[in-house]
Design a protein around this motif. Structure first.
Motif, PDB file in Angstrom:
ATOM      1  N   GLY A  11       0.821  -1.214   0.000  1.00 50.29           N
ATOM      2  CA  GLY A  11       0.000   0.000   0.000  1.00 50.29           C
ATOM      3  C   GLY A  11       0.849   1.256   0.000  1.00 50.29           C
ATOM      4  N   ILE A  12       1.916   1.243   0.771  1.00 48.25           N
ATOM      5  CA  ILE A  12       2.841   2.382   0.814  1.00 48.25           C
ATOM      6  C   ILE A  12       3.476   2.576  -0.564  1.00 48.25           C
ATOM      7  CG2 ILE A  12       5.042   3.212   1.753  1.00 48.25           C
ATOM      8  CD1 ILE A  12       4.256   1.690   4.388  1.00 48.25           C
ATOM      9  N   ASP A  13       3.989   1.495  -1.128  1.00 49.09           N
ATOM     10  CA  ASP A  13       4.641   1.571  -2.444  1.00 49.09           C
ATOM     11  C   ASP A  13       3.668   2.078  -3.506  1.00 49.09           C
ATOM     12  OD1 ASP A  13       6.914   0.561  -1.232  1.00 49.09           O
ATOM     13  OD2 ASP A  13       6.619  -1.486  -1.988  1.00 49.09           O
ATOM     14  N   ALA A  26      -4.400  16.075   8.070  1.00 48.22           N
ATOM     15  CA  ALA A  26      -4.279  16.408   9.491  1.00 48.22           C
ATOM     16  C   ALA A  26      -4.769  15.245  10.353  1.00 48.22           C
ATOM     17  CB  ALA A  26      -5.054  17.682   9.810  1.00 48.22           C
ATOM     18  N   ARG A  27      -5.870  14.636   9.957  1.00 48.49           N
ATOM     19  CA  ARG A  27      -6.401  13.495  10.712  1.00 48.49           C
ATOM     20  C   ARG A  27      -5.464  12.297  10.618  1.00 48.49           C
ATOM     21  NH1 ARG A  27     -12.866  13.352  10.627  1.00 48.49           N
ATOM     22  NH2 ARG A  27     -13.281  15.580  10.658  1.00 48.49           N
ATOM     23  N   LEU A  28      -4.918  12.059   9.435  1.00 46.24           N
ATOM     24  CA  LEU A  28      -3.981  10.950   9.257  1.00 46.24           C
ATOM     25  C   LEU A  28      -2.692  11.189  10.042  1.00 46.24           C
ATOM     26  CD1 LEU A  28      -4.602  10.361   5.460  1.00 46.24           C
ATOM     27  CD2 LEU A  28      -5.044   8.685   7.280  1.00 46.24           C
ATOM     28  N   ASP A  29      -2.215  12.439  10.080  1.00 49.09           N
ATOM     29  CA  ASP A  29      -1.009  12.739  10.849  1.00 49.09           C
ATOM     30  C   ASP A  29      -1.230  12.561  12.351  1.00 49.09           C
ATOM     31  OD1 ASP A  29       1.077  13.257   8.994  1.00 49.09           O
ATOM     32  OD2 ASP A  29       0.116  15.162   8.480  1.00 49.09           O
ATOM     33  N   MET A  30      -2.418  12.889  12.838  1.00 56.28           N
ATOM     34  CA  MET A  30      -2.725  12.639  14.251  1.00 56.28           C
ATOM     35  C   MET A  30      -2.677  11.135  14.536  1.00 56.28           C
ATOM     36  SD  MET A  30      -2.993  15.220  16.200  1.00 56.28           S
ATOM     37  CE  MET A  30      -3.612  14.307  17.593  1.00 56.28           C
ATOM     38  N   ALA A  31      -3.267  10.357  13.639  1.00 50.26           N
ATOM     39  CA  ALA A  31      -3.234   8.903  13.799  1.00 50.26           C
ATOM     40  C   ALA A  31      -1.792   8.393  13.757  1.00 50.26           C
ATOM     41  CB  ALA A  31      -4.078   8.234  12.713  1.00 50.26           C
ATOM     42  N   ARG A  32      -0.982   8.953  12.860  1.00 46.38           N
ATOM     43  CA  ARG A  32       0.424   8.530  12.759  1.00 46.38           C
ATOM     44  C   ARG A  32       1.172   8.832  14.046  1.00 46.38           C
ATOM     45  NH1 ARG A  32       4.386  11.280  12.819  1.00 46.38           N
ATOM     46  NH2 ARG A  32       3.241  13.155  12.258  1.00 46.38           N
ATOM     47  N   LEU A  72       0.465   5.554   7.357  1.00 45.32           N
ATOM     48  CA  LEU A  72      -0.336   6.739   7.679  1.00 45.32           C
ATOM     49  C   LEU A  72       0.367   8.015   7.227  1.00 45.32           C
ATOM     50  CD1 LEU A  72      -1.541   5.592  11.201  1.00 45.32           C
ATOM     51  CD2 LEU A  72      -2.964   5.795   9.131  1.00 45.32           C
ATOM     52  N   TYR A  73       1.700   8.052   7.354  1.00 42.74           N
ATOM     53  CA  TYR A  73       2.466   9.212   6.905  1.00 42.74           C
ATOM     54  C   TYR A  73       2.315   9.413   5.390  1.00 42.74           C
ATOM     55  CZ  TYR A  73       6.291  12.353   5.844  1.00 42.74           C
ATOM     56  OH  TYR A  73       7.034  13.406   5.366  1.00 42.74           O
ATOM     57  N   VAL A  74       2.503   8.341   4.631  1.00 33.56           N
ATOM     58  CA  VAL A  74       2.415   8.448   3.174  1.00 33.56           C
ATOM     59  C   VAL A  74       0.985   8.759   2.745  1.00 33.56           C
ATOM     60  CG1 VAL A  74       2.701   7.190   0.991  1.00 33.56           C
ATOM     61  CG2 VAL A  74       4.455   7.031   2.756  1.00 33.56           C
ATOM     62  N   ALA A  75       0.003   8.175   3.410  1.00 30.99           N
ATOM     63  CA  ALA A  75      -1.395   8.473   3.088  1.00 30.99           C
ATOM     64  C   ALA A  75      -1.690   9.957   3.323  1.00 30.99           C
ATOM     65  CB  ALA A  75      -2.331   7.592   3.914  1.00 30.99           C
ATOM     66  N   ALA A  76      -1.124  10.517   4.387  1.00 32.21           N
ATOM     67  CA  ALA A  76      -1.321  11.946   4.673  1.00 32.21           C
ATOM     68  C   ALA A  76      -0.673  12.805   3.592  1.00 32.21           C
ATOM     69  CB  ALA A  76      -0.758  12.298   6.050  1.00 32.21           C
ATOM     70  N   ARG A  77       0.523  12.445   3.158  1.00 29.61           N
ATOM     71  CA  ARG A  77       1.185  13.218   2.112  1.00 29.61           C
ATOM     72  C   ARG A  77       0.428  13.106   0.782  1.00 29.61           C
ATOM     73  NH1 ARG A  77       2.581  13.757   6.350  1.00 29.61           N
ATOM     74  NH2 ARG A  77       1.054  15.368   5.947  1.00 29.61           N
ATOM     75  N   ALA A  92      -2.793  12.680   0.525  1.00 31.40           N
ATOM     76  CA  ALA A  92      -3.978  13.534   0.692  1.00 31.40           C
ATOM     77  C   ALA A  92      -3.612  14.995   0.445  1.00 31.40           C
ATOM     78  CB  ALA A  92      -4.576  13.345   2.079  1.00 31.40           C
ATOM     79  N   ASP A  93      -2.463  15.436   0.961  1.00 30.84           N
ATOM     80  CA  ASP A  93      -1.995  16.808   0.703  1.00 30.84           C
ATOM     81  C   ASP A  93      -1.804  17.042  -0.791  1.00 30.84           C
ATOM     82  OD1 ASP A  93      -1.946  17.673   3.355  1.00 30.84           O
ATOM     83  OD2 ASP A  93       0.179  17.174   3.630  1.00 30.84           O
ATOM     84  N   TYR A  94      -1.190  16.074  -1.455  1.00 31.46           N
ATOM     85  CA  TYR A  94      -0.954  16.184  -2.897  1.00 31.46           C
ATOM     86  C   TYR A  94      -2.275  16.303  -3.663  1.00 31.46           C
ATOM     87  CZ  TYR A  94       0.081  14.803  -7.683  1.00 31.46           C
ATOM     88  OH  TYR A  94       0.144  14.755  -9.048  1.00 31.46           O
ATOM     89  N   GLN A  95      -3.223  15.440  -3.334  1.00 32.42           N
ATOM     90  CA  GLN A  95      -4.521  15.485  -4.015  1.00 32.42           C
ATOM     91  C   GLN A  95      -5.202  16.839  -3.804  1.00 32.42           C
ATOM     92  OE1 GLN A  95      -6.122  11.877  -2.173  1.00 32.42           O
ATOM     93  NE2 GLN A  95      -6.377  11.025  -4.211  1.00 32.42           N
ATOM     94  N   THR A  96      -5.105  17.372  -2.617  1.00 32.87           N
ATOM     95  CA  THR A  96      -5.701  18.678  -2.326  1.00 32.87           C
ATOM     96  C   THR A  96      -5.017  19.773  -3.132  1.00 32.87           C
ATOM     97  OG1 THR A  96      -6.374  17.989  -0.123  1.00 32.87           O
ATOM     98  CG2 THR A  96      -6.159  20.361  -0.489  1.00 32.87           C
TER      99      THR A  96
END
Length: 182
Positions: A91-93, A115-121, A155-160, A162-166
């Motif tokens: 999933g990360i890859d 922000a939510r994903l980073d809190m979880a991380r 969670l870190y990569v998912a947050a990044r 999400a930032d990219y998509q935004t």
């Protein structure tokens, strides 16, 4: 049946195998942190798109398995295998191949999802520390520890991502606004 039992009023609780321990026991601290992590992932999940939602729900189920393994360490059905960690790595890859990663330090909160994903991380990292302490004192499933480490990376990569998509959506909106002004 009532939700309260009054059995914990003296500061003790029981693990799944019936052993009574202090509520300040390292295993109870770890279980509480994993519960908090599961809640934080749930908070990120409620605003996630379909694929991320499903992946986060799966992570929550795996955390429940981990918590059961901590509360009942002799039960082999709660042990982790390599597959759970390999799935996270895949999933990360996959996510890392979907966007260009920034090399500079990240300022968290690029969007609500990240922000939510980073809190979880951040809670996952604390859970890792608590896991290590419990492992030193009571032993623990090493594959679960490896999984937890990879979960924080996920969670870190998912947050990044999400930032990219935004940022992509914001650029498209600005282009559309510029075209309507022309």
């Amino acid at each position: 049946m009532s939700v309260y039992t009054k059995k914990g009023d003296d500061g003790r609780t029981s693990l799944m195998d019936g052993i009574s321990v202090s509520k300040s026991d390292d295993r109870i601290e770890l279980l509480g942190t994993l519960d908090e992590l599961n809640s934080a992932i749930g908070l990120a999940k409620v605003i996630a798109e379909k694929t991320l939602y499903a992946n986060l729900a799966r992570r929550q189920q795996e955390l429940m398995q981990m918590m059961s393994g901590i509360a009942d360490p002799r039960n082999p059905k709660y042990r982790f295998s390599k597959e759970e960690t390999l799935t996270l790595e895949e999933g990360i890859d996959h996510m890392e191949n979907l966007f260009p990663r920034v090399k500079e330090p990240v300022l968290y909160g690029g969007c609500e999802q990240s922000a939510r994903l980073d809190m979880a991380r951040a809670v996952a990292r604390r859970a890792e520390r608590r896991f290590r302490k419990a492992e030193l004192n009571y032993g623990a499933d090493p594959k679960a520890m490896q999984y937890l480490n990879r979960l924080s990376d996920y969670l870190y990569v998912a947050a990044r991502y999400a930032d990219y998509q935004t940022s992509v959506r914001m650029k498209e909106n600005h282009r559309q606004e510029d075209n309507t002004k022309s």
